[in-house]
Design a protein around this motif. Structure first.
Motif, PDB file in Angstrom:
ATOM      1  N   UNK A 115       0.849  -1.193   0.000  1.00 21.51           N
ATOM      2  CA  UNK A 115       0.000   0.000   0.000  1.00 21.51           C
ATOM      3  C   UNK A 115       0.882   1.238   0.000  1.00 21.51           C
ATOM      4  N   UNK A 116       0.363   2.316  -0.544  1.00 18.58           N
ATOM      5  CA  UNK A 116       1.109   3.574  -0.622  1.00 18.58           C
ATOM      6  C   UNK A 116       0.258   4.683  -0.035  1.00 18.58           C
ATOM      7  N   UNK A 117       0.903   5.504   0.796  1.00 24.70           N
ATOM      8  CA  UNK A 117       0.221   6.640   1.403  1.00 24.70           C
ATOM      9  C   UNK A 117       0.807   7.932   0.836  1.00 24.70           C
ATOM     10  N   UNK A 118      -0.051   8.936   0.694  1.00 27.40           N
ATOM     11  CA  UNK A 118       0.351  10.200   0.088  1.00 27.40           C
ATOM     12  C   UNK A 118       0.064  11.338   1.077  1.00 27.40           C
ATOM     13  N   UNK A 119       0.981  12.311   1.132  1.00 26.23           N
ATOM     14  CA  UNK A 119       0.822  13.429   2.059  1.00 26.23           C
ATOM     15  C   UNK A 119       1.193  14.725   1.358  1.00 26.23           C
ATOM     16  N   UNK A 120       0.416  15.746   1.651  1.00 26.88           N
ATOM     17  CA  UNK A 120       0.745  17.108   1.220  1.00 26.88           C
ATOM     18  C   UNK A 120       0.707  17.976   2.465  1.00 26.88           C
ATOM     19  N   UNK A 121       1.877  18.544   2.793  1.00 29.30           N
ATOM     20  CA  UNK A 121       2.007  19.328   4.042  1.00 29.30           C
ATOM     21  C   UNK A 121       1.527  18.513   5.246  1.00 29.30           C
ATOM     22  N   UNK A 122       1.963  17.253   5.278  1.00 30.50           N
ATOM     23  CA  UNK A 122       1.684  16.311   6.368  1.00 30.50           C
ATOM     24  C   UNK A 122       0.195  15.973   6.502  1.00 30.50           C
ATOM     25  N   UNK A 123      -0.585  16.304   5.484  1.00 25.68           N
ATOM     26  CA  UNK A 123      -2.019  15.963   5.467  1.00 25.68           C
ATOM     27  C   UNK A 123      -2.193  14.788   4.513  1.00 25.68           C
ATOM     28  N   UNK A 124      -2.731  13.699   5.036  1.00 28.12           N
ATOM     29  CA  UNK A 124      -2.886  12.499   4.219  1.00 28.12           C
ATOM     30  C   UNK A 124      -3.930  12.740   3.118  1.00 28.12           C
ATOM     31  N   UNK A 125      -3.582  12.312   1.922  1.00 23.84           N
ATOM     32  CA  UNK A 125      -4.462  12.502   0.767  1.00 23.84           C
ATOM     33  C   UNK A 125      -4.736  11.162   0.083  1.00 23.84           C
ATOM     34  N   UNK A 126      -5.850  11.125  -0.607  1.00 27.46           N
ATOM     35  CA  UNK A 126      -6.115   9.963  -1.453  1.00 27.46           C
ATOM     36  C   UNK A 126      -5.206  10.018  -2.677  1.00 27.46           C
ATOM     37  N   UNK A 127      -4.978   8.851  -3.289  1.00 27.45           N
ATOM     38  CA  UNK A 127      -4.054   8.786  -4.431  1.00 27.45           C
ATOM     39  C   UNK A 127      -4.483   9.730  -5.553  1.00 27.45           C
ATOM     40  N   UNK A 128      -5.777   9.741  -5.852  1.00 27.96           N
ATOM     41  CA  UNK A 128      -6.218  10.601  -6.961  1.00 27.96           C
ATOM     42  C   UNK A 128      -6.111  12.083  -6.609  1.00 27.96           C
ATOM     43  N   UNK A 129      -6.312  12.429  -5.346  1.00 24.90           N
ATOM     44  CA  UNK A 129      -6.148  13.827  -4.921  1.00 24.90           C
ATOM     45  C   UNK A 129      -4.690  14.255  -5.065  1.00 24.90           C
ATOM     46  N   UNK A 130      -3.785  13.370  -4.662  1.00 27.53           N
ATOM     47  CA  UNK A 130      -2.347  13.669  -4.739  1.00 27.53           C
ATOM     48  C   UNK A 130      -1.917  13.834  -6.200  1.00 27.53           C
TER      49      UNK A 130
END
Length: 647
Positions: A115-130
């Protein structure tokens, strides 16, 4: 202009690098021996953004391996980057992890997925959002073009390179090309409403069709020449004169034949035959006229009697149906009478019920006065019912007697009148049919009359004389006809010779038309060749103008966008040249990198976006050309077994 800078990059368990943090400046150099992880830094950055390594591979190993080359499990593989976008700082982070689960009935956990996790400014995002955020930040292909000096020339398809260059410099219009060369003045009129490309397709198709036709014409001329007939020793005027003389002879013989066929005796005998046949017809008509009138009257009488018989039959049928209906009514009435008799018997048996003497409420006897009144009422009702029943019975009997009387009268009408009338009509019809048959026989016997037989014998004598007369002239007519046919055969042979001249005239006309067509199509072909030459000159001029316009956008590199073929045609291409040396013809690494930087500078100017440029094998370049981009140099240094960063 959008400016993207890489401020910091952190790697955790990524492709063998356990833990690494790099701070970047405008110009950062990373030193390391081969296989020390320099390229891994670039791979980590491209994986963070686009799920691919620096060579554009999506499926590559990012896990840390042990000494035997096996993946070390249960590690998190993390890449984090601090970016500056137009001065605003943002953090991107991606974490790749193994997923272990314990199945029912097993003691140990098993690796079942990742599994892969995505973060923008330490805020977890869904893959499509990222991924949407990254794509809005910068297009993947554009990012590679402005961050890798070698990508444009080594990984970007040449057709895309060519399209990108034209987009940067702006295309050259057909009007620009035509106005730049006086020799192309006639091209606009030649093109008409068509584009260069469409006109070229049209020319090639027309040239192909014209060539086919021009190659075929000599063969058609040869066929027409061979089709001409030999007229040696023949003269049209002499042949026509001979035909006229022979046709005059034929007319003379035809007149003789007519005279023989319509001889005087034959004509007289034919008249006699016609008169006798007319008299026979008159005899037949006169003798048959009275009989025909009698027969017509007889048929009319038969028709009238048949109608009368039909009427009588209809009356009999109608009366019979009425009898059946009336008999049905009698049966119904008799059933009603029987029912009334049963009801009368029942009424006679009715008596006052002794139980009615008791009061249903208290169970005591009614008073004598009330009881006598009840009995009197019962007896009165019974008497009235019997009287009504007897009255209904009497009425029903009267109706039955009336209906039976009516039935008897109807039956008497059928038996005493209608059947007698029917028998009389049938007898009359038999007599009329016999009389009609006798009249029809008389019509057939007209030809047996004395008058008719005598006139018939006279007709047979005339016909015999006529046959004898015809026999004597038939032989003479046959001889004349044979002579006519011989002369007609001579005429046909002469006309066949005469037709040769007409046929040869048609072939000569055909040959002339083909020669004129050949001249016309040759002129058309030459015009197309002239137009083709103008288009080739146009293409060469456009190539030159376009290359000059594109090359003006670059300081160190130039581009060859067209190749001249042996047959004079032009093929599109896209070949990069640095200081006169083609990119794929021995250009050294330093030149390839500086050429790539020159291309990046032009792309940045066009798209108005600056991003970090990674230069691999930087040690081969002594001096880089000027660029506004942030530079990250990856330098091979055998003395640096571990990565060393200098800013």
């Amino acid at each position: 202009m959008k400016t993207i800078k890489l401020l910091q990059l952190q790697l955790e368990n990524f492709k063998g690098i356990k833990d690494l943090e790099i701070d970047f400046q405008d110009n950062t150099s990373i030193y390391g021996a081969n296989a020390s992880g320099k390229t891994t830094i670039l791979d980590a950055f491209t994986w963070l953004l686009f799920d691919k390594d620096s060579t554009n591979k999506k499926d590559f190993a990012i896990k840390t391996l042990d000494t035997e080359g096996n993946a070390i499990h249960k590690l998190n593989h993390v890449v984090t980057a601090q970016l500056s976008i137009d001065g605003e700082q943002i953090e991107l982070s991606k974490k790749h992890m193994e997923k272990w689960t314990k199945s029912k009935g097993k003691l140990e956990q098993e690796l079942t997925s990742h599994t892969t996790e995505y973060y923008i400014d330490e805020i977890k995002k869904k893959a499509n959002e990222y991924k949407t955020f990254i794509s809005e930040l910068l297009d993947e292909e554009l990012f590679k073009l402005i961050t890798n000096p070698l990508y444009f020339n080594e990984q970007f398809d040449w057709k895309k390179r060519r399209a990108m260059l034209i987009k940067i410099a702006g295309d050259v219009t057909d009007t620009d090309v035509i106005s730049s060369d006086n020799s192309l003045t006639d091209l606009s009129a030649f093109l008409g409403k068509h584009t260069i490309e469409d006109k070229l397709i049209q020319i090639n198709e027309q040239r192909k069709n014209l060539r086919k036709r021009l190659e075929l014409i000599p063969e058609l001329v040869n066929e027409a020449t061979k089709a001409k007939q030999d007229t040696t020793g023949l003269n049209p005027s002499d042949i026509q004169g001979e035909i006229s003389v022979i046709e005059d002879q034929i007319h003379v013989y035809e007149d003789k034949k007519v005279v023989l066929k319509s001889g005087g005796m034959q004509t007289e005998l034919n008249k006699q035959k016609a008169n006798i046949e007319l008299e026979l017809t008159k005899i037949k008509v006169n003798e048959q006229k009275e009989t025909q009138e009698q027969l017509m009257n007889k048929r009319e009488e038969i028709f009238i009697e048949q109608n009368n018989l039909s009427k009588v039959n209809n009356q009999i049928t109608e009366f019979t149906n009425r009898i059946q209906a009336r008999k049905g009514e009698v049966a119904t009435k008799r059933q009603e009478l029987a029912k009334l008799g049963s009801e009368w018997d029942m009424l006679q048996l009715e008596h006052f019920d002794e139980h009615r003497k008791l009061c249903p409420t208290c169970g005591q006897d009614f008073p004598t006065e009330d009881l006598n009144l009840m009995i009197a009422t019962f007896n009165q009702d019974k008497a009235e019912k019997i009287k009504a029943n007897e009255s209904a019975g009497k009425s029903t009997k009267e109706e039955i007697n009336y209906i039976e009387t009516d039935i008897a009268e109807i039956e008497l009408g059928i038996d005493g009148h209608l059947k007698n009338e029917k028998a009389e009509i049938q007898l009359k019809l038999e007599i009329l049919d016999q009389q009609k048959a006798e009249l029809e026989l008389q019509l057939k016997q007209v030809e047996n009359s004395t008058n008719y037989i005598e006139k018939q014998a006279e007709l047979e004598m005339v016909e015999e004389k006529l046959r004898d007369e015809k026999g004597s002239s038939v032989t003479a007519v046959a001889e004349i006809q044979l002579k006519i046919e011989e002369l007609q055969a001579e005429v046909n042979d002469l006309k066949a010779d005469l037709s040769k001249f007409d046929s040869n005239k048609k072939q000569d006309k055909r040959i002339q038309e083909l020669e004129e067509e050949s001249a016309e199509k040759s002129a058309m072909y030459n015009e197309l060749e002239k137009g083709l030459y103008l288009i080739e000159q146009f293409n060469k001029t456009k190539c030159s103008l376009l290359e000059d316009k594109i090359n003006s956008k670059f300081k160190y590199v130039s581009f060859k966008l067209f190749k001249l073929q042996i047959n004079g045609g032009i093929d599109e291409c896209c070949e990069t040249i640095f200081n006169g040396v083609p990119y794929n013809s021995g250009l050294n690494n330093a030149a390839r990198i500086n050429g790539g930087l020159d291309i990046i500078n032009a792309l940045i100017e066009h798209v108005q976006v600056i991003a970090p440029v990674f230069i691999d094998n930087r040690e081969s370049v002594t001096e880089l050309i000027d660029t506004e981009s942030q530079l990250v140099s990856l330098i091979v240094s055998e003395s640096d077994k571990n990565l060393r960063v200098e800013a």
